[in-house]
Design an enzyme around this catalytic site. Structure first.
Site, PDB file in Angstrom:
ATOM      1  N   SER A  10       0.843  -1.203   0.000  1.00 55.09           N
ATOM      2  CA  SER A  10       0.000   0.000   0.000  1.00 55.09           C
ATOM      3  C   SER A  10       0.869   1.240   0.000  1.00 55.09           C
ATOM      4  CB  SER A  10      -0.903   0.019   1.236  1.00 55.09           C
ATOM      5  OG  SER A  10      -1.463   1.314   1.381  1.00 55.09           O
ATOM      6  N   HIS A  33      -0.867  -1.136  -4.358  1.00 55.17           N
ATOM      7  CA  HIS A  33      -2.196  -0.923  -3.770  1.00 55.17           C
ATOM      8  C   HIS A  33      -2.366   0.571  -3.487  1.00 55.17           C
ATOM      9  CE1 HIS A  33      -5.669  -2.253  -1.269  1.00 55.17           C
ATOM     10  NE2 HIS A  33      -5.332  -1.270  -0.461  1.00 55.17           N
ATOM     11  N   ASP A  35      -4.800   3.470  -2.041  1.00 52.19           N
ATOM     12  CA  ASP A  35      -5.954   3.711  -1.176  1.00 52.19           C
ATOM     13  C   ASP A  35      -6.576   5.068  -1.471  1.00 52.19           C
ATOM     14  OD1 ASP A  35      -6.065   1.353   0.568  1.00 52.19           O
ATOM     15  OD2 ASP A  35      -4.053   1.982   1.176  1.00 52.19           O
ATOM     16  N   MET A  37      -9.429   7.633  -0.548  1.00 55.24           N
ATOM     17  CA  MET A  37     -10.339   7.946   0.576  1.00 55.24           C
ATOM     18  C   MET A  37     -10.941   9.327   0.364  1.00 55.24           C
ATOM     19  SD  MET A  37      -8.117   6.645   3.820  1.00 55.24           S
ATOM     20  CE  MET A  37      -7.030   5.212   3.724  1.00 55.24           C
ATOM     21  N   HIS A  66      -8.121   0.662  -4.223  1.00 52.34           N
ATOM     22  CA  HIS A  66      -9.053   0.337  -3.133  1.00 52.34           C
ATOM     23  C   HIS A  66      -9.827   1.614  -2.824  1.00 52.34           C
ATOM     24  CE1 HIS A  66      -9.458  -0.833   1.429  1.00 52.34           C
ATOM     25  NE2 HIS A  66     -10.616  -0.812   0.818  1.00 52.34           N
ATOM     26  N   MET A  68     -12.235   3.680  -0.902  1.00 53.58           N
ATOM     27  CA  MET A  68     -12.980   3.858   0.362  1.00 53.58           C
ATOM     28  C   MET A  68     -13.748   5.166   0.240  1.00 53.58           C
ATOM     29  SD  MET A  68      -9.876   2.520   2.725  1.00 53.58           S
ATOM     30  CE  MET A  68      -8.760   2.750   1.344  1.00 53.58           C
ATOM     31  N   MET A 137     -11.240  -6.646   5.002  1.00 53.42           N
ATOM     32  CA  MET A 137     -10.460  -5.692   5.800  1.00 53.42           C
ATOM     33  C   MET A 137     -10.172  -6.278   7.177  1.00 53.42           C
ATOM     34  SD  MET A 137      -9.939  -2.961   3.947  1.00 53.42           S
ATOM     35  CE  MET A 137      -9.154  -2.028   5.274  1.00 53.42           C
ATOM     36  N   ASP A 175      -6.320  -6.958   3.955  1.00 54.14           N
ATOM     37  CA  ASP A 175      -5.760  -5.603   3.999  1.00 54.14           C
ATOM     38  C   ASP A 175      -5.912  -5.022   5.395  1.00 54.14           C
ATOM     39  OD1 ASP A 175      -4.931  -2.997   3.500  1.00 54.14           O
ATOM     40  OD2 ASP A 175      -6.648  -2.482   2.229  1.00 54.14           O
TER      41      ASP A 175
HETATM   42  C1  DX5 Z   1      -6.468   1.165   5.378  1.00 53.43           C
HETATM   43  C2  DX5 Z   1      -5.955   0.859   3.992  1.00 53.43           C
HETATM   44  C3  DX5 Z   1      -4.831  -0.086   3.976  1.00 53.43           C
HETATM   45  C4  DX5 Z   1      -3.621   0.403   4.746  1.00 53.43           C
HETATM   46  C5  DX5 Z   1      -2.727  -0.736   5.057  1.00 53.43           C
HETATM   47  O1  DX5 Z   1      -7.660   1.834   5.309  1.00 53.43           O
HETATM   48  O2  DX5 Z   1      -6.986   0.312   3.185  1.00 53.43           O
HETATM   49  O3  DX5 Z   1      -4.482  -0.422   2.646  1.00 53.43           O
HETATM   50  O4  DX5 Z   1      -2.900   1.372   4.067  1.00 53.43           O
HETATM   51  O5  DX5 Z   1      -1.696  -0.264   5.858  1.00 53.43           O
HETATM   52  P1  DX5 Z   1      -0.998  -1.195   6.932  1.00 53.43           P
HETATM   53  O6  DX5 Z   1      -0.412  -2.352   6.199  1.00 53.43           O
HETATM   54  O7  DX5 Z   1       0.009  -0.305   7.549  1.00 53.43           O
HETATM   55  O8  DX5 Z   1      -2.074  -1.636   7.901  1.00 53.43           O
HETATM   56 ZN    ZN Z   2      -6.343  -0.592   1.255  1.00 54.66          ZN
END
Ligand code: DX5
Ligand code: ZN
Length: 223
Positions: A10, A33, A35, A37, A66, A68, A137, A175
């Site tokens: 990520s 990956h 993220d 948001m 991903h 969110m 998750m 994840d």
């Molecule tokens: C959290 C993200 C993850 C996160 C993972 O909301 O979807 O992808 O970045 O980070 P680590 O591996 O540090 O938990």
């Molecule tokens: Zn993620």
């Protein structure tokens, strides 16, 4: 045929001012990956489509988005059209998940569906054939560096059994809090795609950490 373990670091834990350099540090990974948001679905704001387009132009590494975000029905297909190899939406936010998954596939991406830690998989078993990846998750989405939630492992196992029982070609991604300490439990429960943010980017040698995580997971995956 047993699947190979895939590692998807990520970039949430990367240096956002040096994203191209930090993508280069994970070239040995299977995916990057990303993220996304929106500060509505989760209490954090990261990046959107223009940055994903720039990442796609800067690197050959396949991009695993991903999302969110609220209203993925409206926004997710744009990521597929931009060239992301995999686009995952949250089932909690999707208005019409079957139509959305079909739209993502039609735009050329693998369609992923994500479940927050407390969201059960049972209501969605009949639509697993519409997706290419199920994301379970193991932290509450929103932030990197959180502690792994062991309480999700039984659900991960049920997801794996549901996929295998239906003989579906659906990847099972995990994840949140995935590291050398937790990856084996995830693999034993049936995960085959492993997201790791802080464990990879917090390491002195991200490339070696990716190799080590992949080897650990591969050994622990059931035959
Ligand atoms: C959290 C993200 C993850 C996160 C993972 O909301 O979807 O992808 O970045 O980070 P680590 O591996 O540090 O938990
Ligand atoms: Zn993620």
């Amino acid at each position: 045929m047993p699947r190979a373990a895939q590692i998807s670091p990520s970039i949430l834990s990367a240096d956002f001012a040096r994203l191209a350099d930090d993508l280069a540090r994970i070239q040995g990974a299977d995916w990057a990956h990303v993220d996304i948001m929106d500060n509505h679905f989760v209490p954090n704001l990261t990046i959107g489509l223009p940055v994903v387009q720039a990442l796609l132009a800067a690197s050959d590494l396949p991009v695993d988005c991903h999302l969110m975000i609220e209203d993925p029905d409206r926004w997710a297909p744009g990521y597929a059209e931009a060239g992301a190899g995999s686009v995952t939406f949250h089932i909690e936010a999707a208005a019409a998940p079957i139509r959305l998954a079909r739209n993502l596939r039609a735009a050329g991406a693998r369609a992923g569906m994500a479940l927050k830690p407390a969201t059960p998989v049972e209501p969605y078993l009949d639509i697993l054939g519409e997706i290419d990846m199920l994301l379970v998750m193991t932290v509450e989405p929103g932030f990197g560096g959180q502690s792994f939630l062991d309480v999700v492992l039984p659900k991960l196992k049920r997801c794996s059994e549901a996929i295998r029982g239906r003989e579906l070609d659906v990847w099972l991604q995990v994840d949140g809090g995935v590291s050398a300490e937790t990856i084996e439990r995830c693999a034993e429960a049936g995960a085959d795609v492993f997201v790791a943010g802080s464990a990879v980017y917090g390491a002195d040698d991200p490339a070696r950490t990716i190799e080590a995580l992949r080897e650990q997971a591969s050994k622990a995956m059931p035959a």
